[in-house]
Design a protein around this motif. Structure first.
Motif, PDB file in Angstrom:
ATOM      1  N   GLY A   1     -48.288 -15.753  34.365  1.00  0.00           N
ATOM      2  CA  GLY A   1     -46.961 -15.448  33.850  1.00  0.00           C
ATOM      3  C   GLY A   1     -45.888 -15.449  34.915  1.00  0.00           C
ATOM      4  N   ASN A   2     -44.874 -14.643  34.680  1.00  0.00           N
ATOM      5  CA  ASN A   2     -43.709 -14.574  35.559  1.00  0.00           C
ATOM      6  C   ASN A   2     -43.665 -13.210  36.231  1.00  0.00           C
ATOM      7  N   LYS A   3     -44.737 -12.837  36.884  1.00  0.00           N
ATOM      8  CA  LYS A   3     -44.828 -11.586  37.632  1.00  0.00           C
ATOM      9  C   LYS A   3     -44.977 -11.920  39.114  1.00  0.00           C
ATOM     10  N   VAL A   4     -44.763 -10.936  39.966  1.00  0.00           N
ATOM     11  CA  VAL A   4     -44.850 -11.155  41.412  1.00  0.00           C
ATOM     12  C   VAL A   4     -46.257 -11.597  41.800  1.00  0.00           C
ATOM     13  N   GLU A   5     -47.274 -10.927  41.260  1.00  0.00           N
ATOM     14  CA  GLU A   5     -48.655 -11.277  41.598  1.00  0.00           C
ATOM     15  C   GLU A   5     -48.987 -12.692  41.129  1.00  0.00           C
TER      16      GLU A   5
END
Length: 118
Positions: free
Chosen positions: A66-70
């Protein structure tokens, strides 16, 4: 948000995009890495502006990230491997009008740790 606020945000990003793009140019030896983030996914591609061609790309949607930092860090690791397979070790980073924080900054920092010179 009201429509006027959304229009203002779009206009500000467009101005930042043009300002950054005027200074950043990719070549075959040092391509431009352009990032795009939607509300769900994160995408990146290495572009040779002389030939108007995409050399390497990575799609967070196809990777199931997705669009997360990790997730952007994992995408950067995959992207760095693909760059090294093509023999690319130096790139020019184009944040595409996005502010340099969050997923955009995490992607760039992870590329740097993979010995890709920005």
């Amino acid at each position: 948000m009201t429509e006027s606020v959304l229009e203002k945000k779009k206009l500000q990003r467009a101005k930042r995009k043009l300002r950054v793009r005027a200074k950043v140019f990719g070549t075959c030896d040092r391509p431009r890495v352009s990032v795009f983030r939607s509300n769900r996914y994160f995408y990146a591609q290495a572009i040779d502006d002389n030939a108007h061609a995409t050399l390497v790309h990575v799609d967070g949607k196809k990777l199931g990230l997705g669009n997360k930092v990790e997730d952007s860090q994992k995408i950067a690791l995959v992207f760095a491997e693909k760059l090294k397979e093509q023999g690319i070790t130096q790139v020019v980073y184009d944040r595409n009008g996005y502010l340099y924080h969050g997923v955009v900054a995490a992607f760039a920092e992870t590329l740097r740790t993979q010995e890709i010179a920005l």
